[in-house]
Design a protein around this motif. Sequence first.
Motif, short mmCIF file in Angstrom:
data_model
loop_
_atom_site.label_atom_id
_atom_site.label_comp_id
_atom_site.label_asym_id
_atom_site.label_seq_id
_atom_site.Cartn_x
_atom_site.Cartn_y
_atom_site.Cartn_z
N UNK B 2 0.83 -1.20 0.00
CA UNK B 2 0.00 0.00 0.00
C UNK B 2 0.86 1.25 0.00
N UNK B 3 0.47 2.21 -0.90
CA UNK B 3 1.20 3.49 -0.93
C UNK B 3 0.46 4.48 -0.06
N UNK B 4 1.08 4.97 0.95
CA UNK B 4 0.45 5.87 1.92
C UNK B 4 1.04 7.27 1.76
N UNK B 5 0.13 8.25 1.81
CA UNK B 5 0.56 9.65 1.82
C UNK B 5 0.16 10.24 3.16
N UNK B 6 1.15 10.73 3.88
CA UNK B 6 0.90 11.34 5.19
C UNK B 6 1.22 12.82 5.08
N UNK B 7 0.22 13.67 5.43
CA UNK B 7 0.41 15.12 5.34
C UNK B 7 0.29 15.69 6.75
N UNK B 8 1.25 16.53 7.14
CA UNK B 8 1.24 17.18 8.45
C UNK B 8 1.46 18.68 8.27
N UNK B 9 1.13 19.45 9.34
CA UNK B 9 1.26 20.91 9.25
C UNK B 9 2.72 21.34 9.42
N UNK B 10 3.48 20.53 10.13
CA UNK B 10 4.90 20.84 10.35
C UNK B 10 5.66 19.51 10.41
N UNK B 11 6.95 19.50 10.14
CA UNK B 11 7.71 18.22 10.13
C UNK B 11 7.52 17.47 11.45
N UNK B 12 7.30 16.13 11.29
CA UNK B 12 7.03 15.30 12.46
C UNK B 12 8.26 15.20 13.36
N UNK B 13 7.99 15.17 14.67
CA UNK B 13 9.06 14.85 15.61
C UNK B 13 9.34 13.36 15.49
N UNK B 14 10.50 12.95 15.95
CA UNK B 14 10.88 11.54 15.83
C UNK B 14 9.90 10.64 16.58
N UNK B 15 9.46 11.10 17.74
CA UNK B 15 8.52 10.30 18.53
C UNK B 15 7.20 10.13 17.79
N UNK B 16 6.77 11.20 17.15
CA UNK B 16 5.51 11.15 16.41
C UNK B 16 5.65 10.26 15.18
N UNK B 17 6.78 10.36 14.52
CA UNK B 17 7.02 9.52 13.34
C UNK B 17 6.95 8.05 13.71
N UNK B 18 7.54 7.69 14.88
CA UNK B 18 7.52 6.29 15.31
C UNK B 18 6.08 5.82 15.50
N UNK B 19 5.29 6.68 16.12
CA UNK B 19 3.90 6.30 16.38
C UNK B 19 3.11 6.16 15.08
N UNK B 20 3.37 7.03 14.14
CA UNK B 20 2.68 6.97 12.84
C UNK B 20 3.06 5.69 12.11
N UNK B 21 4.36 5.36 12.11
CA UNK B 21 4.84 4.16 11.42
C UNK B 21 4.23 2.92 12.07
N UNK B 22 4.12 2.94 13.42
CA UNK B 22 3.52 1.80 14.12
C UNK B 22 2.05 1.64 13.71
N UNK B 23 1.39 2.73 13.64
CA UNK B 23 -0.05 2.70 13.22
C UNK B 23 -0.19 2.14 11.82
#
Lengths: 171, 69
Positions: B2-23
């Motif tokens: 699956x090709x996923x596009x993730x859009x955020x208002x500002x660059x993700x923090x490392x902690x947030x990126x980990x949580x997104x990847x886990x999801x």
Amino acid sequence: MTSILASTILGIDWVKILMHLIVFVVLMTGLTFLLYKPVLKFIKKRQDTIQEGLDKGKQMQEEAESLKAEYDAKLAACDQEIADKQKTAQAELDAYLEEQKQSADHDIAALKAKAQEDIAQERQNAVEEMRGEVVDVAIKLTEELLEKEISEEDNSKLIQDCLSAWGGEHD
Amino acid sequence: MTNIHVTVARPLLDTDRVKVEAFLAKKYGEYTVVYHVDDSLLGGIVIFDGEKVYDGSLKSKLDALKTNG
């Protein structure tokens, strides 16, 4: 004979007087039969004719008075009928005018109610429009505020909440 | 995959990126992800998997407020 015919008593010729009397009587008798009775008969006949005319006239007058009375009664009845019909027509006209007035009053009340309803609706529309504008302004201000004020921590919290809601895990 | 596009208002923090990847891993298994930054979102995250959009942005929440006014 001459002596008899020429006898006079106290200077009055009684034979001539007697002769005159006899002639008078004969004349009167003749006039009675020849003139008096026919004239009397004629006068009686004329009198009867006149009386008959008077009686007829009286009868006609009575008939005329009777007819007049009858016509007067009919005229009075017509006048009464006219008055009654005028009264009825006036009552019908009054009823019609009252009905039209009530109908007009009803229409006016309906128009007034509709106008008030329209005014209330317009007022509601204006309030909704104003509320929309206020919301737009508030949201615009909120956007500008968030753009400046939202912290990294708040943003992280927001992302975390979304992932949790969508079935993700968070520590 | 699956090709996923993730859009955020500002660059993700490392902690947030980990949580997104886990999801994403839990939900899609194998996937590829592309991150986008769009400050008009104001905050939050938007995930698009090619079929469905998961919109958790502040902008969408404010738009919903405006609509329900």
